[in-house]
Design an enzyme around this catalytic site. Structure first.
Site, PDB file in Angstrom:
ATOM      1  N   ASP A  41      51.528  63.855  71.688  1.00 35.21           N
ATOM      2  CA  ASP A  41      50.201  64.415  71.889  1.00 35.21           C
ATOM      3  C   ASP A  41      50.304  65.908  72.203  1.00 35.21           C
ATOM      4  O   ASP A  41      51.304  66.378  72.749  1.00 35.21           O
ATOM      5  CB  ASP A  41      49.533  63.673  73.049  1.00 35.21           C
ATOM      6  CG  ASP A  41      48.129  64.144  73.323  1.00 35.21           C
ATOM      7  OD1 ASP A  41      47.237  63.796  72.542  1.00 35.21           O
ATOM      8  OD2 ASP A  41      47.917  64.842  74.334  1.00 35.21           O
ATOM      9  N   LYS A  63      45.952  66.647  69.107  1.00 34.49           N
ATOM     10  CA  LYS A  63      44.535  66.900  68.885  1.00 34.49           C
ATOM     11  C   LYS A  63      44.059  67.853  69.960  1.00 34.49           C
ATOM     12  O   LYS A  63      44.314  67.647  71.137  1.00 34.49           O
ATOM     13  CB  LYS A  63      43.713  65.608  68.968  1.00 34.49           C
ATOM     14  CG  LYS A  63      44.017  64.586  67.879  1.00 34.49           C
ATOM     15  CD  LYS A  63      43.212  63.335  68.115  1.00 34.49           C
ATOM     16  CE  LYS A  63      43.455  62.327  66.998  1.00 34.49           C
ATOM     17  NZ  LYS A  63      42.912  62.771  65.706  1.00 34.49           N
ATOM     18  N   MET A 176      37.318  67.820  79.423  1.00 35.27           N
ATOM     19  CA  MET A 176      36.869  68.490  78.197  1.00 35.27           C
ATOM     20  C   MET A 176      35.476  69.087  78.371  1.00 35.27           C
ATOM     21  O   MET A 176      34.640  69.028  77.472  1.00 35.27           O
ATOM     22  CB  MET A 176      36.900  67.504  77.014  1.00 35.27           C
ATOM     23  CG  MET A 176      38.288  66.948  76.739  1.00 35.27           C
ATOM     24  SD  MET A 176      38.301  65.559  75.566  1.00 35.27           S
ATOM     25  CE  MET A 176      37.679  64.212  76.618  1.00 35.27           C
TER      26      MET A 176
END
Length: 279
Positions: A41, A63, A176
């Protein structure tokens, strides 16, 4: 053994934790040492990868919001093909695979393909980030619980119910959320959360790049912009942030930013933080 008769391999969905390699579990390290293929990741700390055996194949399949990212379907297919070749595969994720890590989607895809899969949990940044600056997210003196929330809309554009969260009395830990901070703050205030509610941001927790700052809810977007604070980060909103800010002030460890002492928003935060439960 004939390669075509090699038994089907196994996939381990492993949480790498928030950064510091020492925060990983022993089981996570064991699976990494056994792995023949590691799919990494974007947020996995590179100090962890430096510990892998030289023969381990490592592929970056990260990502990041707003950046070119590996398609999730491609990751599913790669794990399935590799396991069918008999490889021991580790899908290594920052934090915990099942907390905003798409681990549920990957487990479903693997199980549907008949692949053996296990989940090895990691310490989520939503807990480790706040604790790194002294925020106890469920301090019973003023927090009946904690909500881990994404700042991005989910599938189909579904957004968190910010008004309900504003009324909940829970500590809010928002993943986020930096790019949409102003929108989130406006929604929480519209839902009834006070403008002077204590808030904090913790960036790159448990890494050498960690940064943190304290604010009121209303001043949080301008603080992020003024100090250039960005992802990866968690936003923490609630009275527990004020309690931690008070401890930081009392020990003189305020990010080395004494020039902010005259800021009205910070003066109000100091007043609320040093009262019982920020009141």
């Amino acid at each position: 053994m004939n390669p075509q008769s090699r038994p089907t391999g196994r996939v381990s969905l492993v949480g790498a934790g928030p950064g510091d390699p020492e925060l990983m579990t022993r089981k996570a390290w064991a699976r990494l040492m056994q792995a023949e293929l590691v799919l990494v990741d974007e947020l996995v700390d590179r100090r962890i990868l430096a510990e892998l055996p030289a023969h381990t194949r490592v592929l970056q399949v990260g990502k990041r919001g707003g950046c070119a990212s590996t398609e999730q379907g491609f990751i599913h297919g790669l794990m399935i093909r590799s396991a069918r070749q008999g490889l021991r595969v580790v899908r290594l994720k920052g934090g915990d695979p099942f907390i905003f890590g798409r681990g549920g989607e990957e487990m479903d895809a693997l199980q549907a393909a008949g692949i053996e899969v296990e989940v090895i949990n990691g310490l989520s940044a939503g807990l480790a980030g706040p604790s790194s600056v002294g925020i106890a997210v469920t301090d019973r003196r003023c927090a009946p619980g904690v909500a881990l929330v994404t700042g991005h809309n989910g599938e189909g554009g579904r957004a968190p119910d910010w008004a309900a969260l504003a009324r909940s009395g829970l500590t809010l830990v928002i993943y986020m959320g930096v790019s949409r901070c102003a929108e989130i703050v406006a929604a929480l205030m519209a839902g009834g959360l006070g403008a002077d509610t204590p808030a904090a941001v913790v960036c790159a927790a448990h890494t050498p790049q960690q940064r943190q700052a304290w604010s009121s809810l209303a001043a949080l977007p301008s603080l992020l912009a003024a100090q250039g604070l960005g992802s990866p980060a968690v936003l923490v909103i609630g009275e527990v942030a004020g309690m931690a800010a008070a401890r930081q002030l009392l020990t003189g460890a305020r990010d080395g930013r004494e020039d902010r002492a005259k800021d009205p928003a910070e003066q109000e935060l100091r007043r609320r933080a040093q009262a019982p439960c920020g009141r």
